[in-house]
Design an enzyme around this catalytic site. Structure first.
Site, mmCIF file in Angstrom:
data_model
loop_
_atom_site.group_PDB
_atom_site.id
_atom_site.type_symbol
_atom_site.label_atom_id
_atom_site.label_comp_id
_atom_site.label_asym_id
_atom_site.label_seq_id
_atom_site.Cartn_x
_atom_site.Cartn_y
_atom_site.Cartn_z
ATOM 1 C CG PHE B 157 -1.893 1.014 1.324
ATOM 2 C CD1 PHE B 157 -3.149 0.828 0.769
ATOM 3 C CD2 PHE B 157 -1.592 2.216 1.933
ATOM 4 C CE1 PHE B 157 -4.094 1.842 0.845
ATOM 5 C CE2 PHE B 157 -2.528 3.224 1.995
ATOM 6 C CZ PHE B 157 -3.790 3.041 1.450
ATOM 7 C CB THR B 160 4.212 7.571 2.856
ATOM 8 O OG1 THR B 160 3.166 7.306 3.782
ATOM 9 C CG2 THR B 160 5.201 8.557 3.457
ATOM 10 N NE ARG B 333 15.081 -7.416 41.735
ATOM 11 C CZ ARG B 333 16.328 -7.845 41.579
ATOM 12 N NH1 ARG B 333 16.588 -9.130 41.335
ATOM 13 N NH2 ARG B 333 17.337 -7.003 41.651
ATOM 14 C CD GLN B 353 8.030 -1.727 40.814
ATOM 15 O OE1 GLN B 353 8.734 -0.709 40.896
ATOM 16 N NE2 GLN B 353 8.330 -2.713 39.996
ATOM 17 C CD GLU B 451 -2.986 2.911 8.572
ATOM 18 O OE1 GLU B 451 -3.972 3.607 8.299
ATOM 19 O OE2 GLU B 451 -2.590 1.974 7.846
HETATM 20 C C1 LIG Z 1 23.221 -1.381 31.214
HETATM 21 C C2 LIG Z 1 23.510 -1.687 32.664
HETATM 22 C C3 LIG Z 1 24.807 -1.696 33.113
HETATM 23 C C4 LIG Z 1 25.096 -2.011 34.437
HETATM 24 N N1 LIG Z 1 26.395 -2.050 34.842
HETATM 25 C C5 LIG Z 1 26.683 -2.476 36.109
HETATM 26 C C6 LIG Z 1 28.037 -2.645 36.521
HETATM 27 O O1 LIG Z 1 28.978 -2.395 35.761
HETATM 28 N N2 LIG Z 1 28.264 -3.112 37.775
HETATM 29 C C7 LIG Z 1 27.236 -3.395 38.647
HETATM 30 O O2 LIG Z 1 27.512 -3.792 39.744
HETATM 31 N N3 LIG Z 1 25.945 -3.235 38.285
HETATM 32 C C8 LIG Z 1 25.648 -2.792 37.041
HETATM 33 N N4 LIG Z 1 24.332 -2.652 36.646
HETATM 34 C C9 LIG Z 1 23.259 -2.993 37.583
HETATM 35 C C10 LIG Z 1 22.489 -1.763 38.089
HETATM 36 O O3 LIG Z 1 23.298 -0.990 38.882
HETATM 37 C C11 LIG Z 1 21.223 -2.215 38.812
HETATM 38 O O4 LIG Z 1 20.416 -2.884 37.888
HETATM 39 C C12 LIG Z 1 20.478 -1.024 39.380
HETATM 40 O O5 LIG Z 1 21.145 -0.552 40.502
HETATM 41 C C13 LIG Z 1 19.021 -1.318 39.742
HETATM 42 O O6 LIG Z 1 18.964 -2.327 40.672
HETATM 43 P P1 LIG Z 1 18.024 -3.590 40.465
HETATM 44 O O7 LIG Z 1 18.241 -4.118 39.109
HETATM 45 O O8 LIG Z 1 18.219 -4.453 41.637
HETATM 46 O O9 LIG Z 1 16.563 -2.968 40.514
HETATM 47 P P2 LIG Z 1 15.398 -3.415 41.557
HETATM 48 O O10 LIG Z 1 15.703 -2.893 42.902
HETATM 49 O O11 LIG Z 1 15.105 -4.841 41.404
HETATM 50 O O12 LIG Z 1 14.230 -2.555 40.926
HETATM 51 C C14 LIG Z 1 13.041 -3.119 40.404
HETATM 52 C C15 LIG Z 1 11.906 -2.185 40.724
HETATM 53 O O13 LIG Z 1 11.621 -2.253 42.110
HETATM 54 C C16 LIG Z 1 11.525 -0.968 42.648
HETATM 55 N N5 LIG Z 1 11.900 -0.962 44.049
HETATM 56 C C17 LIG Z 1 12.874 -1.668 44.648
HETATM 57 N N6 LIG Z 1 12.926 -1.357 45.944
HETATM 58 C C18 LIG Z 1 11.979 -0.421 46.175
HETATM 59 C C19 LIG Z 1 11.555 0.329 47.315
HETATM 60 N N7 LIG Z 1 12.114 0.157 48.494
HETATM 61 N N8 LIG Z 1 10.579 1.231 47.158
HETATM 62 C C20 LIG Z 1 10.010 1.417 45.945
HETATM 63 N N9 LIG Z 1 10.361 0.746 44.859
HETATM 64 C C21 LIG Z 1 11.339 -0.164 44.967
HETATM 65 C C22 LIG Z 1 12.466 -0.153 41.793
HETATM 66 O O14 LIG Z 1 12.151 1.219 41.880
HETATM 67 C C23 LIG Z 1 12.213 -0.735 40.434
HETATM 68 O O15 LIG Z 1 11.110 -0.117 39.857
HETATM 69 C C24 LIG Z 1 24.036 -2.301 35.330
HETATM 70 C C25 LIG Z 1 22.720 -2.277 34.869
HETATM 71 C C26 LIG Z 1 22.448 -1.983 33.558
HETATM 72 C C27 LIG Z 1 21.023 -1.956 33.078
HETATM 73 C C1 LIG Z 2 6.958 1.555 10.360
HETATM 74 C C2 LIG Z 2 6.229 2.378 9.356
HETATM 75 C C3 LIG Z 2 5.459 1.756 8.379
HETATM 76 C C4 LIG Z 2 4.801 2.505 7.416
HETATM 77 N N1 LIG Z 2 4.094 1.856 6.448
HETATM 78 C C5 LIG Z 2 3.551 2.569 5.430
HETATM 79 C C6 LIG Z 2 2.915 1.929 4.338
HETATM 80 O O1 LIG Z 2 2.823 0.694 4.284
HETATM 81 N N2 LIG Z 2 2.436 2.687 3.321
HETATM 82 C C7 LIG Z 2 2.521 4.038 3.330
HETATM 83 O O2 LIG Z 2 2.074 4.673 2.402
HETATM 84 N N3 LIG Z 2 3.117 4.699 4.367
HETATM 85 C C8 LIG Z 2 3.641 3.997 5.408
HETATM 86 N N4 LIG Z 2 4.267 4.661 6.441
HETATM 87 C C9 LIG Z 2 4.376 6.115 6.424
HETATM 88 C C10 LIG Z 2 3.508 6.795 7.471
HETATM 89 O O3 LIG Z 2 2.161 6.628 7.159
HETATM 90 C C11 LIG Z 2 3.891 8.273 7.573
HETATM 91 O O4 LIG Z 2 5.212 8.337 7.996
HETATM 92 C C12 LIG Z 2 2.987 8.986 8.556
HETATM 93 O O5 LIG Z 2 1.751 9.197 7.980
HETATM 94 C C13 LIG Z 2 3.551 10.319 9.033
HETATM 95 O O6 LIG Z 2 3.753 11.173 7.967
HETATM 96 P P1 LIG Z 2 5.148 11.913 7.774
HETATM 97 O O7 LIG Z 2 6.224 10.928 7.867
HETATM 98 O O8 LIG Z 2 5.004 12.709 6.546
HETATM 99 O O9 LIG Z 2 5.232 12.894 9.001
HETATM 100 P P2 LIG Z 2 5.398 14.483 8.921
HETATM 101 O O10 LIG Z 2 4.135 15.108 8.477
HETATM 102 O O11 LIG Z 2 6.618 14.829 8.197
HETATM 103 O O12 LIG Z 2 5.595 14.774 10.454
HETATM 104 C C14 LIG Z 2 6.762 15.363 11.000
HETATM 105 C C15 LIG Z 2 6.357 16.238 12.160
HETATM 106 O O13 LIG Z 2 5.705 17.395 11.660
HETATM 107 C C16 LIG Z 2 4.517 17.607 12.355
HETATM 108 N N5 LIG Z 2 3.553 18.283 11.522
HETATM 109 C C17 LIG Z 2 3.332 18.124 10.188
HETATM 110 N N6 LIG Z 2 2.343 18.920 9.791
HETATM 111 C C18 LIG Z 2 1.901 19.594 10.883
HETATM 112 C C19 LIG Z 2 0.867 20.546 11.131
HETATM 113 N N7 LIG Z 2 0.078 20.985 10.159
HETATM 114 N N8 LIG Z 2 0.684 20.972 12.403
HETATM 115 C C20 LIG Z 2 1.461 20.545 13.388
HETATM 116 N N9 LIG Z 2 2.464 19.664 13.224
HETATM 117 C C21 LIG Z 2 2.673 19.190 11.982
HETATM 118 C C22 LIG Z 2 4.051 16.220 12.741
HETATM 119 O O14 LIG Z 2 3.140 16.277 13.806
HETATM 120 C C23 LIG Z 2 5.369 15.560 13.103
HETATM 121 O O15 LIG Z 2 5.681 15.879 14.425
HETATM 122 C C24 LIG Z 2 4.907 3.916 7.430
HETATM 123 C C25 LIG Z 2 5.666 4.539 8.432
HETATM 124 C C26 LIG Z 2 6.317 3.794 9.380
HETATM 125 C C27 LIG Z 2 7.138 4.481 10.426
#
Ligand SMILES: Cc1cc2nc3c(=O)[nH]c(=O)nc-3n(C[C@H](O)[C@H](O)[C@H](O)COP(=O)(O)OP(=O)(O)OC[C@H]3O[C@@H](n4cnc5c(N)ncnc54)[C@H](O)[C@@H]3O)c2cc1C
Ligand SMILES: Cc1cc2nc3c(=O)[nH]c(=O)nc-3n(C[C@H](O)[C@H](O)[C@H](O)COP(=O)(O)OP(=O)(O)OC[C@H]3O[C@@H](n4cnc5c(N)ncnc54)[C@H](O)[C@@H]3O)c2cc1C
Lengths: 694, 694
Positions: B157, B160, B333, B353, B451
């Site tokens: 379709f 665009t 968890r 949470q 769309e």
């Molecule tokens: C890309 C990436 C790189 C990392 N690199 C390192 C690294 O190099 N070394 C390392 O040691 N770690 C690393 N980490 C781990 C990271 O530090 C921990 O994931 C992070 O501290 C969050 O802890 P968690 O995963 O235990 O979260 P959780 O504590 O399990 O959190 C889960 C949910 O529970 C909620 N929650 C938990 N306790 C409470 C509470 N008391 N009250 C309200 N809400 C709560 C949290 O807000 C959260 O929404 C990495 C993580 C990522 C994603």
């Molecule tokens: C994964 C994917 C699949 C798709 N598949 C299809 C497909 O199968 N066939 C097809 O024909 N198309 C397809 N599309 C295209 C899609 O329909 C268009 O990208 C979409 O309609 C948005 O139009 P645009 O990219 O021109 O956005 P733009 O109009 O360029 O938007 C850019 C920004 O400008 C803003 N803007 C534009 N005009 C105004 C205004 N008058 N007032 C305020 N803000 C404005 C918008 O809000 C937006 O923030 C696909 C797109 C994606 C991402």
């Protein structure tokens, strides 16, 4: 001061002219010099450093950009090679950081702007590991730092376990001291006790800083750090007793090999303990310079605050890139237009497009200026702590902890929302991988989690603020060397005031916005304190009372406290900036940032009685008005924030504004884009594998 | 009615028992039967259909899940093979849809729950293409539909273009009629006029529905549709004159080959024009059954409204999966706990949470019930239009257009925010690719754009509402067969009322929340109408006045109008549900959904004078109270929403609750996770490529 003295020629040396093209229309509208705007956070030294790093990268074949995403293993491989290559250049030697603390962030910016995985790997392998040894180790450990500096070994930082992250006290890796052997035995009871998420451990690290429960003479002394050999630096094979592996694919940052490790009664020499702040002696008796053991724990974790400061900057880098892409594209993307017009309008001219982007442009400036300052302040503090020069070090340390625990989540979330707006504002083409916004979102996502899950970190801040509130009558300036408690000045008086403004112009005035923020911060704190007190008076213990006042209270309080500080800092920086035309634009950005933030908290301003009637509608109009005032400046504002094109790597955001040409280049050269797929028979003869039933 | 008659045995046939494990604690707390809850939107027929499709997939080797992300080309290949395989099974024949219109969504759900790219490809290749021919074509076109149905050809379709998406009227592909040859010449002037983003065009499609400017006798008659051969169905090679290629990688949905196409004076037989609604005759004279040509354009684009209805459902599927994962994981968890407790608390018990997840759980139910109904209504309308049975078809069509243009963006954004909350709420492990939330976010992202870009689509709704407002005194029920204008009932009176409630209990009462929403919707419309009028009175033309009242006004108005409808629909569905225990829980979900939505618009409620003083704080407490009331129900509520484990494919969200075991399995079996990288020498001998300078 130094800034005023820089000539245009000096600036042009590192910031060459931008290519002519469709963006010129907007560039001509700007009322200020985009190069000079850079000096609100950069200086000649940082400009040169970034320029040197980028020039090196641009000319080096290893840093060439490829269209197609690499398979995981190749991504790790190239990131590793880039890491050693860039590290080897020693663009920023340690001594230089003390000379100009801003250079630290400049180097980090240069790397993050190119590739976040590369930057993260460098920081994990070399910096975080060494810092931990520096902070917790003793003289006999320092040779390890030398080995890292020579890249003979590679480090990593292992705190998190599979079943314990946030709750560090619950960790289960043990290090049991055996006096007879002068050894520790490190052990992970099961997979849930495995260290995990450790960056650079998956494939590369030879050594890890491991947090483990120190057990001696049958007693658990709590979490302590150890420096633990993981893999043989000559063969990269794990040592016996170490089960180490890779976590596989992640949402983003896939150049970083996050890993896990389990220890199977793994023997370590006594020297493995980084025991400056506490540990066992030869006999296994526990010794610590701290009287109060909880202080030791605090100090040991304190080492992480540098991480939060860094993430504050990292979030800013991502948003910086996204906003450059979205604003440049919005300036050249035209769609619709007035009835009989011959040309369509750039989408940047539409109100709804402006409100999605310009507040985040203002936020980027606020964040950039703040994060450079925060890093600078943190480094200066570290240096003066080291020198013993700061007579208010403790208060400063505590305040920095509270502030960074608020600002790290705040910036992570602002970037999250800003990047998402940028993504959507680019319409369909924004969904191209080659637009580069998707990766920024995926990488930034981690900022909301690591180094303290955002929602939890905010409670560190609110706990401190609640303590402060209880003793607010005795607070003096020395309790708040960074000034973050200024909002408590005459707080009881302040909270009685009501908003006196009834026009858009008044809601655009920075000092009015700042005063409103002061009121809001104070009100949030008072409201949270009252909620906790009420819950306690209803019989809840401290744990439950705190838990049940998290949402709309403690968590929001800390966000507001952080915003208040950043807004004030932004205003001060704008006001002090020498260049008049830049200053005027910065002040407009301050207005927009302030009004935009306040608009989100408007309901609270009403609940607290600060706003009444329809006053709030002026605030909304102020947001819209500032957006439209800043539209002519927007392209030059992002030119000033933009990294070189080869770092931006976005078909939509290049400095020449030729989005369609870059899309065309990109799709036409994408490997295989114009050829029939090798599997074309699976389309034509699909009945060969799915026999027809029709 | 049919529901009541279903026995537990019948339900268990398609919904087997869930495995025992750590989730049982919560499952026992639930006050209702999770199977019976399904019947609020499903029936035996839809349960069976989904069950059949899933059983087929689970047993078929092509549908096996692999750990590592495939390279782009392989991903396209397998998606294509799955498409033909599943299509070939003909789970849902056309006739069956008319028998039970709900089966259409059930089939779509079954596919989306397994893999969104697969589902999108099926819909593009077979459905959207055929629908366009059905809607715009004539008898001699219908053989093409047969060819698609036999999968001899594959459709796509193409609306665009590279430089025009939203502004369809600005498109530049031309189809010029040449009477001498009875042919059209289709042409793309340059790359900017290339059709792009066309799903399934990149690699597979043999035919496209192309929107092009019809030019005849030197006159441009505007956008018309053509069915255009792109590739030879025997060889999959493009025809001469067609330059077709692939757009390369995207943020998500990478199993779908989105492509671009340019036409180089490509000749088409006259029959290529789908000219039921207008076109040229043999001589090139323009003929249309419409008097007003803008009506033709509207009708031609009208075909797209089915797409919006579908996306409303698609957004719901993604959120549905994410919320299942996050809530199950939060229930197992554990982190932190009361002082002397022996066990830590499930993080689901923490207020912060809960507030991140439970409002989105309520939203998922609201969205699920609504989207099933919307799809049902849309299919019924299409059928009765076809039969000519509906005597109010025009009004119904217009209202459905307005409603779907509001709800598609609303649901896309709700899913966006909900999925992000789920991601963050899973902490570190949520960042694993194997947690599966990242991909949901990346796939849902497209829902906000295609769309109809969300912000723009909302203006379709607001334009209609503004028209309605102008003639509100004459509006009758027949103008609003779907009832979305009920909020205008006694509107002037309504707008004079103030909120009379001053307790949490009152703000939990669904009817109160619904009344408040009625006020809010009316107020938003009035405010927007006044803003537009004011701008016009200040001299702005219609185009500018509309543009300058987008933010905080028109755009928000449409969101609120959509929310109002969905909330009312949710309440009605809950109230009517036969099963008492389910109904009670549904009503609690209605309270939470309503309070959560209103809380976000609280500032407007104050600006409009509906709320005064600190009333708003009761609303916030109502949100918190409902969250905690629903916590014991949460796991069973997601059990009811959950697809089978093999569809969820999330280490954190499996129905056995054994998150750590699944993490362990996943990381230990990830290809290469435990082995030394092949490139280990690049670590050990890094100086071989980066000669030391130290
Ligand atoms: C890309 C990436 C790189 C990392 N690199 C390192 C690294 O190099 N070394 C390392 O040691 N770690 C690393 N980490 C781990 C990271 O530090 C921990 O994931 C992070 O501290 C969050 O802890 P968690 O995963 O235990 O979260 P959780 O504590 O399990 O959190 C889960 C949910 O529970 C909620 N929650 C938990 N306790 C409470 C509470 N008391 N009250 C309200 N809400 C709560 C949290 O807000 C959260 O929404 C990495 C993580 C990522 C994603
Ligand atoms: C994964 C994917 C699949 C798709 N598949 C299809 C497909 O199968 N066939 C097809 O024909 N198309 C397809 N599309 C295209 C899609 O329909 C268009 O990208 C979409 O309609 C948005 O139009 P645009 O990219 O021109 O956005 P733009 O109009 O360029 O938007 C850019 C920004 O400008 C803003 N803007 C534009 N005009 C105004 C205004 N008058 N007032 C305020 N803000 C404005 C918008 O809000 C937006 O923030 C696909 C797109 C994606 C991402």
């Amino acid at each position: 001061m130094e800034k005023q003295q820089l000539t245009d020629e000096q600036l042009k040396q590192y910031l060459p002219d931008l290519p002519k093209g469709p963006l010129d229309i907007y560039r001509k509208k700007a009322s200020f010099d985009w190069r000079r705007m850079k000096l609100v956070y950069d200086n000649l030294n940082t400009l040169k450093l970034k320029h040197d790093i980028w020039s090196f990268m641009e000319s080096h074949p290893l840093f060439k950009h490829t269209e197609a995403t690499r398979v995981l293993d190749d991504e790790r491989n190239i990131t590793t090679k880039r890491m050693y290559t860039i590290y080897n250049e020693q663009f920023l030697r340690f001594e230089k950081i003390a000379e100009d603390p801003k250079s630290f962030q400049a180097e980090s910016e240069a790397m993050f702007m190119f590739d976040s995985s590369l930057a993260v790997k460098v920081s994990l392998t070399f910096r975080m590991f060494s810092n931990a040894i520096q902070g917790n180790g003793r003289d006999h450990h320092f040779h390890i730092i030398e080995d890292v500096e020579k890249a003979k070994i590679g480090g990593c930082f292992a705190l998190t376990e599979v079943s314990h992250g946030s709750n560090a006290k619950g960790m289960r890796t043990t290090a049991t001291y055996i006096p007879e052997k002068r050894q520790f035995v490190m052990h992970s009871a099961d997979f849930e006790a495995a260290k995990c998420w450790v960056g650079s451990l998956g494939k590369c690290a030879t050594h890890a800083i491991v947090y483990a429960m120190l057990i001696s003479k049958g007693k658990n002394h709590g979490l302590h750090t150890f420096v633990v050999p993981i893999r043989d630096p000559k063969t990269l094979k794990p040592y016996p007793g170490v089960i180490v592996g890779d976590l596989g694919e992640k949402i983003g940052l896939n150049g970083v090999d996050n890993g896990f490790v389990m220890f199977n009664n793994y023997h370590l020499p006594k020297e493995a303990a980084l025991d400056k702040l506490g540990g066992v002696d030869e006999n296994g008796d526990y010794k610590t310079p701290f009287r109060d053991p909880s202080k030791r724990f605090g100090a040991a974790l304190g080492i992480l605050s540098g991480g939060r400061v860094h993430i504050t900057a990292i979030s800013t880098y991502y948003l910086q890139k996204a906003i450059v892409i979205a604003i440049r594209y919005s300036a050249v993307r035209k769609q619709f237009g007035p009835e009989n017009a011959t040309e369509e309008m750039p989408v940047l001219e539409y109100q709804q497009q402006q409100i999605r982007l310009l507040p985040y442009l203002a936020a980027t400036y606020a964040m950039k200026i703040f994060s450079v300052w925060l890093s600078f302040t943190h480094i200066n503090m570290t240096i003066s702590n080291f020198m013993g020069e700061d007579n208010n070090a403790a208060a400063r340390g505590i305040e920095l902890h509270a502030l960074s625990s608020a600002v790290k989540p705040l910036f992570g979330w602002t970037s999250r929302d800003g990047i998402q707006n940028c993504r959507e504002a680019c319409g369909g083409h924004g969904y191209l991988k080659a637009a580069a916004i998707g990766d920024l979102r995926n990488d930034n996502d981690a900022n909301c989690t690591y180094e303290g899950e955002n929602s939890l970190l905010l409670q560190q801040t609110s706990n401190w603020l609640l303590n402060v509130w209880a003793r607010r009558s005795t607070i003096t300036a020395s309790d708040s060397p960074l000034g973050s408690l200024q909002f408590l000045e005459n707080v009881d008086q302040l909270l009685k005031t009501k908003c006196p403004w009834n026009s858009v112009a008044e809601f655009l005035e920075p000092t009015n916005l700042i005063l409103t923020y002061k009121w809001l911060t104070a009100f949030m704190l008072k409201m949270t304190a009252e909620k906790v007190a009420k819950l306690k008076s209803e019989g809840k213990d401290n744990f439950s009372a705190k838990n049940d006042s998290q949402s709309f209270n403690a968590v929001t309080l800390s966000v507001v406290y952080g915003e208040n500080y950043v807004l004030n800092h932004f205003y001060k920086s704008a006001l002090e900036y020498e260049d008049v035309s830049c200053r005027n634009v910065l002040l407009k950005l301050v207005s927009l940032y302030g009004a935009f933030l306040l608009e989100k908290h408007m309901a609270t301003l009403y609940i607290g009685g600060y706003l009444t009637g329809s006053q709030g509608s002026y605030l909304r109009d102020a947001v819209l008005r500032s957006c439209s005032l800043l539209t002519p400046e927007a392209v030059s504002l992002v030119d000033s924030l933009a990294p070189p094109d080869f770092c931006l790597k976005s078909v939509l955001g290049m400095s020449d504004g030729e989005a369609y040409k870059h899309i065309q280049d990109s799709v036409m050269t994408y490997p295989g884009s114009m050829t029939r797929p090798e599997w074309w028979r699976d389309v034509v003869y699909w009945q060969s594998y799915a026999p027809s039933k029709l």
